[in-house]
Every structure is written in structure tokens, then in C-alpha cells.
Design a protein around this motif. Structure first.
Motif, mmCIF file in Angstrom:
data_model
loop_
_atom_site.group_PDB
_atom_site.id
_atom_site.type_symbol
_atom_site.label_atom_id
_atom_site.label_comp_id
_atom_site.label_asym_id
_atom_site.label_seq_id
_atom_site.Cartn_x
_atom_site.Cartn_y
_atom_site.Cartn_z
ATOM 1 N N MET A 50 2.322 -0.440 -7.651
ATOM 2 C CA MET A 50 1.874 0.712 -8.438
ATOM 3 C C MET A 50 2.772 1.938 -8.264
ATOM 4 O O MET A 50 2.453 3.008 -8.745
ATOM 5 N N HIS A 51 3.906 1.781 -7.518
ATOM 6 C CA HIS A 51 4.818 2.912 -7.426
ATOM 7 C C HIS A 51 5.456 3.194 -8.781
ATOM 8 O O HIS A 51 6.101 4.212 -8.971
ATOM 9 N N GLU B 246 14.579 -2.462 -6.069
ATOM 10 C CA GLU B 246 13.536 -1.436 -6.206
ATOM 11 C C GLU B 246 12.170 -2.067 -6.440
ATOM 12 O O GLU B 246 11.145 -1.396 -6.405
ATOM 13 N N HIS B 247 12.158 -3.358 -6.685
ATOM 14 C CA HIS B 247 10.906 -4.086 -6.918
ATOM 15 C C HIS B 247 10.045 -3.422 -7.991
ATOM 16 O O HIS B 247 8.869 -3.135 -7.783
ATOM 17 N N CYS C 161 -0.619 4.462 -3.593
ATOM 18 C CA CYS C 161 -0.215 3.306 -2.796
ATOM 19 C C CYS C 161 0.902 3.613 -1.805
ATOM 20 O O CYS C 161 1.381 2.723 -1.116
ATOM 21 N N HIS C 162 1.350 4.858 -1.715
ATOM 22 C CA HIS C 162 2.440 5.203 -0.802
ATOM 23 C C HIS C 162 2.426 6.706 -0.558
ATOM 24 O O HIS C 162 1.828 7.449 -1.331
ATOM 25 N N GLU D 197 4.488 10.318 -0.445
ATOM 26 C CA GLU D 197 5.679 10.929 -1.029
ATOM 27 C C GLU D 197 6.033 12.162 -0.209
ATOM 28 O O GLU D 197 5.193 12.705 0.505
ATOM 29 N N VAL E 107 5.681 -2.762 -0.475
ATOM 30 C CA VAL E 107 6.596 -2.529 -1.599
ATOM 31 C C VAL E 107 6.781 -1.027 -1.859
ATOM 32 O O VAL E 107 7.868 -0.477 -1.699
ATOM 33 N N CYS E 108 5.698 -0.376 -2.261
ATOM 34 C CA CYS E 108 5.805 0.977 -2.807
ATOM 35 C C CYS E 108 6.369 2.027 -1.846
ATOM 36 O O CYS E 108 7.174 2.858 -2.266
ATOM 37 N N PHE F 275 10.519 5.627 -1.194
ATOM 38 C CA PHE F 275 10.228 7.059 -1.080
ATOM 39 C C PHE F 275 10.626 7.599 0.294
ATOM 40 O O PHE F 275 9.939 7.378 1.290
#
Lengths: 115, 219
Positions: free
Chosen positions: A1-2, A37-38, B91-92, B94, B122-123, B127
Motif C-alpha cells: 500500500m506504499h 521498488e516493489h 503501512c510504513h 515516513e 515491503v512498504c 522511505f
């Protein structure tokens, strides 16, 4: 979801460039996405559809260019594109190396309608 | 009309990460960013280090979670400054969220700031939070295939912690394949075997954390 954060960041950047160029709307952009970067491109485009309304990108097409991973071997210094998830240099069999492509998202160009 | 731009899309996050990094430099703070799947044991690893003590190093913690202050409450028991960031489903973490959190921390009393990212392989990876080092945590119950599936994390990690190794006799985790996966991406990254339950590897973990601090204080 990034993908949502990236879409939001992208639109902010394009709006800024529009302001600098004195334009109201964009017709197309070229976007290079590194494989590492997936980014799920379907999710990315779905998110874009959700947030583009009312922005300079409402009518814009996105040309996504997925860039493969490119590694520079740390031993023989040759470049190669790894075929699976263990990175082995096809020239000298050294494992690993420096990533030179595939880890960035780059806004390459913006197109405006000529009028 | 075509305009060539060639600009990184996460430039805004990177720019704020630079501000965060400048704050860390101003206060001589070393920052680490811990990334793993949910439930790999990030909070317990922090607790283990605090329990054992990192001599001469004053620790601060930022906890990142979608909801609740549970992790911050766990850390606060060790009497260290801690801030909980709730991403409300995000989800991450920043860099902007970290920058805001810094205002709530007594920066002049911190040598090592540990950021526990939102559990996700992943996410968080793309960042930059202004950290000096990145820790990838994998627990043995997750399977040995993680480096093959999530190469970017293992490519950017400064250390990999293989956690819950006390469970190795009970789960089909192939340590050699895991190592091969990690070192196939980054040949020199250290892999630390840790069990917070039995204490294996906790001393090495604490030593690694201590090694991240440029100038240990005298007190």
C-alpha cells in the motif's frame, strides 16, 4: 500500500512543475519505476484514479516504464541483470554487487497539450 | 509540449529525511530503523537490549504502529523516552512523522534513537527516515524464503537479526538457505542469531547497538 504515498507525492510534484510552467493540466507523464521498488502497477494506477480528481493530472495518462535490476559486479566490475533472486555475476560468478539500476522512481517527463 | 524533468518521486520524503538527519547531527544522535514483518519480535529485541543495558548509551525509542500505544507502554517501563506514532492504518513510517515525533523527545539526552517501523517487509523500505543504520529482523517461524521474496530490505540492511532461534528444533527453517539468500544479495552483511526468550545472541545485539553510537557518553 506504499503506492498511495507514492501517487500522492507524484501528484504534488507534478502540480509544482505545472505552477512553474504556467500550465493548468498535464496530458501525459513518463514514469520510470525500478523493479526493486516493489510497486504493484495495478494498485498504483488504481490509487492514481482515486486521487487524481481536481488535480492537474485529472486527464493525464501515465506511461509506466519498469526498469530491471542492474548490478555492477564488485570483482570484475562488469554490469549484469540478475536472472533470479541470488545475484551471481555471469562473467566471473562473484555473488552480490552494487545496484546501479532498479531502486528508484523517477518522473522522467511531463507532456502538456499544445494550446 | 514535452518537459524533461528527471526527478525522484519520493523527493519530498528524502528532503525531510535530510532535515531529520541534520537534527540527529546537531544532537550527536545515532538512529537505527528496525524493519520486519508484524510479530517478528522487534519490540522484544528493544526490550531485551534495555533489560540488559547498553552501558554508557542513553536510548530513546520511536514506536510505529497503525493503532494503539501498546508498544510504547512496554518500552516506557524501562524508563526511557518513547513516542508512539500511530499511522491510522498507514503501512510504513515516513520522515515527516519522525520529524514531528522528534519534537516530543528530549533530544539532548539521547545518544541512540531506535525507530521501530510498522510491521511490513515491503512498504517501509523505500522511505528514508534519516537513519544511520537499518536492521532487518526475521523470525524462524516466517520461513527461510524471505530474502528471496523481499530482496530490497535485505539489500539495504546493515545487519540481519534472525530471531526466535530457540524455536529452530520445532519449525522447518533451513538456516543455510536463509544465509544463502541474504548473502546472495549482500555478501558481507552480518546475520545475528538471537533468542530473546533464552538470551542467546542478546549480548552481540547489545554490542552492535553500542557500536552504532559515535560518541558514547561518560556517564
Amino acid at each position: 500500500m506504499h503506492e498511495l504515498s507514492i501517487v500522492t507525492s507524484l501528484i504534488e510534484q507534478v502540480e509544482q512543475i505545472c505552477k512553474e510552467q504556467g500550465k493548468d493540466c498535464v496530458s501525459k507523464i513518463d514514469l520510470r519505476i525500478g523493479f526493486l521498488e516493489h510497486i504493484n502497477t495495478e494498485t498504483f494506477l488504481f490509487m492514481f484514479e482515486q486521487v487524481k480528481e481536481g488535480t492537474c493530472m485529472e486527464q493525464a495518462k501515465i506511461n509506466l516504464i519498469i526498469e530491471p535490476i542492474k548490478i555492477r559486479c564488485r570483482k570484475c566490475l562488469n554490469f549484469y541483470e540478475p536472472e533470479d533472486s541470488i545475484w551471481i555475476c555471469p562473467h566471473c560468478n562473484e555473488v552480490g554487487g552494487e545496484i546501479v539500476q532498479g531502486t528508484e522512481i523517477i518522473l522522467e517527463s511531463i507532456y502538456f497539450d499544445d494550446n | 509540449m514535452k518537459v524533461d524533468v528527471v526527478q525522484k518521486v519520493l523527493k519530498a520524503n528524502d528532503d525531510i529525511a535530510k532535515l531529520v538527519r541534520a537534527r540527529f547531527e546537531e544532537y550527536a544522535i545515532s538512529c537505527i530503523n528496525m524493519i520486519s514483518a508484524p510479530g517478528s519480535g522487534k519490540t522484544t529485541l528493544i526490550e531485551s537490549a534495555l533489560k540488559k543495558g547498553i552501558s554508557g548509551v542513553r536510548v530513546g525509542v520511536i514506536e510505529g504502529d497503525p493503532e494503539t500505544t501498546r508498544d510504547a507502554e512496554r518500552i516506557a517501563k524501562y524508563d526511557v523516552p518513547v513516542v508512539q506514532i500511530n499511522t491510522a492504518g498507514g503501512c510504513h513510517l515516513e520522515s515527516q512523522l519522525v520529524l514531528q515525533a522528534l519534537d516530543k523527545l528530549p533530544l539532548d539526552t539521547i545518544d541512540l534513537l531506535i525507530i521501530e517501523n510498522v510491521g511490513n517487509l515491503v512498504c517501509p523500505v523505500g522511505f528514508d527516515l534519516g537513519e544511520k543504520s537499518r536492521v532487518a529482523v526475521v523470525s524462524v517461524t516466517e520461513g527461510q524464503d524471505k530474502p528471496f521474496k523481499y530482496p530490497r530490505l535485505f539489500q539495504t540492511a546493515n545487519i540481519v537479526v534472525l530471531n526466535k532461534v530457540d524455536l529452530l528444533p520445532y519449525v522447518p527453517f533451513d538456516v543455510e538457505e536463509f544465509k544463502q539468500g541474504v548473502h546472495g544479495i549482500q555478501p558481507d552483511v552480518p546475520i545475528l542469531h538471537v533468542s530473546c526468550t533464552h538470551g542467546d545472541g542478546v549480548e552481540q545485539w547489545v554490542n552492535w547497538l553500542k557500536g552504532q553510537v559515535d560518541k558514547p557518553t561518560n556517564g
